[in-house]
Design a protein around this motif. Structure first.
Motif, PDB file in Angstrom:
ATOM      1  N   GLY A   1      -2.821   3.615  -3.165  1.00  0.00           N
ATOM      2  CA  GLY A   1      -3.624   2.692  -2.362  1.00  0.00           C
ATOM      3  C   GLY A   1      -3.019   1.291  -2.406  1.00  0.00           C
ATOM      4  O   GLY A   1      -1.809   1.132  -2.573  1.00  0.00           O
ATOM      5  N   TYR A   2      -3.875   0.278  -2.279  1.00  0.00           N
ATOM      6  CA  TYR A   2      -3.408  -1.104  -2.279  1.00  0.00           C
ATOM      7  C   TYR A   2      -3.117  -1.587  -3.693  1.00  0.00           C
ATOM      8  O   TYR A   2      -3.854  -1.276  -4.636  1.00  0.00           O
ATOM      9  CB  TYR A   2      -4.449  -2.044  -1.665  1.00  0.00           C
ATOM     10  CG  TYR A   2      -4.491  -1.999  -0.164  1.00  0.00           C
ATOM     11  CD1 TYR A   2      -3.505  -2.627   0.590  1.00  0.00           C
ATOM     12  CD2 TYR A   2      -5.504  -1.338   0.496  1.00  0.00           C
ATOM     13  CE1 TYR A   2      -3.536  -2.590   1.963  1.00  0.00           C
ATOM     14  CE2 TYR A   2      -5.542  -1.290   1.879  1.00  0.00           C
ATOM     15  CZ  TYR A   2      -4.554  -1.922   2.604  1.00  0.00           C
ATOM     16  OH  TYR A   2      -4.584  -1.886   3.969  1.00  0.00           O
TER      17      TYR A   2
ATOM     18  N   TRP B   1       0.828  -1.187   0.000  1.00  0.00           N
ATOM     19  CA  TRP B   1       0.000   0.000   0.000  1.00  0.00           C
ATOM     20  C   TRP B   1       0.867   1.243   0.000  1.00  0.00           C
ATOM     21  O   TRP B   1       1.885   1.291   0.699  1.00  0.00           O
ATOM     22  CB  TRP B   1      -0.884  -0.006   1.243  1.00  0.00           C
ATOM     23  CG  TRP B   1      -1.851   1.130   1.302  1.00  0.00           C
ATOM     24  CD1 TRP B   1      -3.089   1.168   0.751  1.00  0.00           C
ATOM     25  CD2 TRP B   1      -1.670   2.393   1.953  1.00  0.00           C
ATOM     26  NE1 TRP B   1      -3.690   2.367   1.008  1.00  0.00           N
ATOM     27  CE2 TRP B   1      -2.828   3.143   1.749  1.00  0.00           C
ATOM     28  CE3 TRP B   1      -0.634   2.966   2.682  1.00  0.00           C
ATOM     29  CZ2 TRP B   1      -3.001   4.430   2.237  1.00  0.00           C
ATOM     30  CZ3 TRP B   1      -0.791   4.242   3.167  1.00  0.00           C
ATOM     31  CH2 TRP B   1      -1.972   4.962   2.952  1.00  0.00           C
TER      32      TRP B   1
END
Length: 181
Positions: A145-146, A140
Motif C-alpha cells: 500500500g502507501y 504505493w
C-alpha cells in the motif's frame, strides 16, 4: 467479461458498487483484476499507430479529441514529459500513469517533470502565477500500500514552464516558448 457494457448503464449502482462487484483496481498505470491478495496485471498492449479503427473513426481521432488542447493542464504536463523523455532518450516505450516518477534516462536516472504555464485553455484576465506542487509523495505498491511518510522518489526534478508572452501567441509546439530548469 469482468466489466461489461451493461455494468456501465444508468441504474446499475454507484461507482463504488461497480468497483466492489468487478474487483478491479488501477495499480501503477495498469488495471489490476482480482482481490487485493491476488494482484494481476492486464497484459501490455502493442504500441498503437493511430490508424486502428474505433467505432466510426480511428485511434488518431480519439487522440485529437482527448489531447487536441495542449494548453489543458494535464495535456501540457504530458507534452513536457514527452519532450524531456526525448531529450534524455528514455528507453521505456511510453509513460507510466501513476508511476513514482515521470521519465527515466538511459543511465537509469529517475526524473520528475513539473509543468506550469502563464496561459491556460480557459479565458483569463491576466497570466497565471507559476507554481509547482506535489514535490513529495507517498509511494504505493500493491504489496504494502502507501508508504507512511511522503518522500522524494526522483533523482532530479525538471521544472518546465510554457512561457508564451501572451495568450494570443501561445504555441506549445514552439519550443522557444518553453523554459526548462
Amino acid at each position: 467479461s469482468v466489466l461489461s457494457r451493461d455494468a456501465l448503464r444508468p441504474g446499475c449502482g454507484s461507482a463504488g458498487e461497480l468497483v466492489r462487484r468487478c474487483e478491479w483496481r488501477v495499480c501503477q498505470g495498469r488495471v489490476v483484476i482480482g482481490p487485493v491478495s491476488e494482484f494481476r496485471y492486464a497484459p501490455p498492449l502493442a504500441p498503437l499507430k493511430g490508424d486502428e479503427r474505433l467505432l466510426d473513426g480511428s485511434v488518431a481521432d480519439f487522440w485529437r479529441w482527448a489531447l487536441g488542447d495542449l494548453p489543458m493542464n494535464n495535456a501540457r504536463g504530458w507534452f513536457a514529459e514527452y519532450l524531456v523523455a526525448r531529450v534524455v532518450r528514455d528507453p521505456r516505450p511510453g509513460r507510466t500513469e501513476w508511476g513514482s516518477y515521470d521519465v527515466e534516462s538511459r543511465e537509469g536516472l529517475k526524473i520528475e517533470v513539473k509543468t506550469s504555464g502563464y496561459w491556460q485553455s480557459w479565458a483569463q484576465r491576466a497570466p497565471s502565477s507559476i507554481t509547482f506542487k506535489g514535490l513529495r509523495g507517498r509511494k504505493w505498491t500493491p504489496q504494502t500500500g502507501y508508504e507512511r511518510e511522503p518522500s522524494i522518489v526522483a533523482d532530479v526534478f525538471v521544472f518546465a514552464i510554457q512561457a508564451a508572452p501572451s495568450a494570443e501567441a501561445y504555441d506549445p509546439l514552439d519550443l522557444s516558448q518553453w523554459d526548462f530548469y
